[in-house]
Scaffold this active site. Structure first.
Site, short mmCIF file in Angstrom:
data_model
loop_
_atom_site.label_atom_id
_atom_site.label_comp_id
_atom_site.label_asym_id
_atom_site.label_seq_id
_atom_site.Cartn_x
_atom_site.Cartn_y
_atom_site.Cartn_z
N LYS A 112 0.85 -1.20 0.00
CA LYS A 112 0.00 0.00 0.00
C LYS A 112 0.88 1.24 0.00
O LYS A 112 1.89 1.29 0.71
CB LYS A 112 -0.93 0.01 1.21
CG LYS A 112 -1.82 1.26 1.26
CD LYS A 112 -2.95 1.14 2.24
CE LYS A 112 -2.55 1.44 3.66
NZ LYS A 112 -2.01 2.79 3.90
N GLU A 182 -9.70 7.38 3.24
CA GLU A 182 -9.71 7.61 4.69
C GLU A 182 -10.28 8.98 5.02
O GLU A 182 -9.92 9.99 4.41
CB GLU A 182 -8.27 7.48 5.23
CG GLU A 182 -8.20 7.67 6.74
CD GLU A 182 -6.89 7.19 7.38
OE1 GLU A 182 -6.05 6.59 6.68
OE2 GLU A 182 -6.73 7.40 8.60
O1 KIV Z 1 -1.84 2.02 8.61
C1 KIV Z 1 -3.02 1.68 8.56
O2 KIV Z 1 -3.52 0.94 9.42
C2 KIV Z 1 -3.81 2.18 7.46
C3 KIV Z 1 -5.28 1.99 7.54
C4 KIV Z 1 -5.86 2.98 8.47
C5 KIV Z 1 -5.91 2.06 6.19
O3 KIV Z 1 -3.29 2.77 6.58
#
Ligand code: KIV
Length: 270
Positions: A112, A182
Site C-alpha cells: 500500500k 480515509e
Molecule cells: O496504517 C493503517 O492501518 C492504514 C489503515 C488505516 C488504512 O493505513
C-alpha cells in the site's frame, strides 16, 4: 483458497463487500484469516498501536518487514498487504521497487502506498509491471500530516472531491488494484466509488465504499489512547488484558499460582 487481485475484483463485480483488518502479529493474523477476512493489512498504524510512536512517520522499513513476516506466517488464505512506510518509497523509484520487493519477500502479496503525484504514479506503474499489486490510499493520508495540517476530513466540498476522484482515476490507470479512502464524507466516498472501476476500501468514509478497513487494535478495544468516531468496538481487550494481569498478580502474590497441576517434580513422568 488464496485471495488474489482476481478474488478482490470478483467480490466487487459480484457486489460483495470486501473485508479488511490490520494485523501486526502471527496469532492475530491467524485468527483473522480463520475468520475469513479478505485482506490483512500490515498498516503503518503499527507505529502507534504496537510500537508506541506518536506518529506513523517514525516506523522504519526494517520494522515493517519484521511485522509483515510475522503476519504472513500466520495467514493461509487472506491477501497480505504490506504498508510502505514514510520515506520508503519517496527517495527514488529504484528504492521504492527495492523496498516493495522486500515486502514481497517478507510474505506480502501486495503493498500500500499513500498519496498521488506524478512520481507516485510512476512507482505504481513500475510496481504493477513488476508483479507487485498496489493498494492506493487517498483522503486523509497520515504520512503527509505536516502538509495537511492535522487530522482533517478530506473531500468536504465538491471541488475537493473532484480532485480526489481525479487522483484516484490516475492511480487506477497506473495499475492500482484498490484504493483506501480515509476520513471522507460518506457522500463524497460514494461519488468516488461510483466513478471508479477498482474497489474502494473505506475507513471513516461511510457505507458506500466497496469494502471497509479498521485498525484491529481499535475494533478489538485494545488501543485506548484515542478512539476515532468511526470505530466500532467488537471486543474490549483492554479490560480483558487488565483483569487477566490483575488476577495473575494477585494469584502470584497470594501463592495461588502455580498450584500442584502446574508444577513439575523430579519424579514427574512428563
Ligand atoms: O496504517 C493503517 O492501518 C492504514 C489503515 C488505516 C488504512 O493505513
Amino acid at each position: 483458497m488464496k485471495t488474489t487481485v482476481r478474488t478482490i475484483n470478483k467480490l466487487k463485480s459480484d457486489g460483495q463487500k470486501i473485508t479488511v483488518l490490520t494485523a501486526y502479529d502471527y496469532s492475530t493474523a491467524k485468527y483473522f484469516d480463520e475468520a475469513g477476512v479478505d485482506i490483512i493489512l500490515v498498516g503503518d498504524s503499527l507505529a502507534n498501536v504496537a510500537l508506541g510512536y506518536d506518529s506513523t512517520q517514525k516506523v522504519s522499513m526494517e520494522e515493517m518487514l519484521i511485522f509483515t513476516g510475522a503476519v504472513a506466517r500466520g495467514v493461509k488464505n487472506a491477501m497480505v498487504v504490506g504498508d510502505m512506510p514514510f520515506m520508503s518509497f519517496n527517495v527514488s523509484v529504484e528504492k521504492a521497487l527495492e523496498n516493495a520487493g522486500k515486502m514481497v519477500k517478507a510474505g506480502a502479496g501486495a503493498v500500500k502506498i499513500e498519496g498521488c503525484n506524478d512520481y507516485i504514479l510512476q512507482i505504481v506503474k513500475r510496481l504493477t509491471e513488476s508483479g507487485i499489486p498496489v493498494m492506493a490510499h487517498l483522503g486523509f493520508t497520515p504520512q503527509y500530516i505536516h502538509s495537511i495540517g492535522g487530522h482533517r476530513i478530506q473531500g468536504k466540498t465538491k471541488s475537493d472531491t473532484e480532485i480526489i476522484l481525479d487522483a484516484a482515476k490516475q492511480l487506477q490507470d497506473a495499475g492500482a488494484f484498490s484504493l483506501v479512502l480515509e476520513l471522507i464524507p460518506e457522500e463524497s466516498a460514494k461519488y468516488i466509488t461510483e466513478n471508479l472501476e477498482i474497489p474502494t476500501i473505506g475507513i471513516g468514509a461511510g457505507k458506500y465504499c466497496s469494502g471497509q478497513v479498521l485498525v484491529s487494535d481499535d475494533m478489538l478495544g485494545k488501543f485506548s489512547d484515542y478512539v476515532p468516531k468511526f470505530v466500532r468496538q467488537y471486543a474490549n481487550l483492554k479490560d480483558i488484558i487488565l483483569n487477566a494481569a490483575k488476577n495473575y498478580c494477585e494469584d502470584v502474590k497470594n501463592g495461588k499460582y502455580p498450584e500442584e497441576k502446574e508444577v513439575t517434580h523430579v519424579s514427574s513422568q512428563d
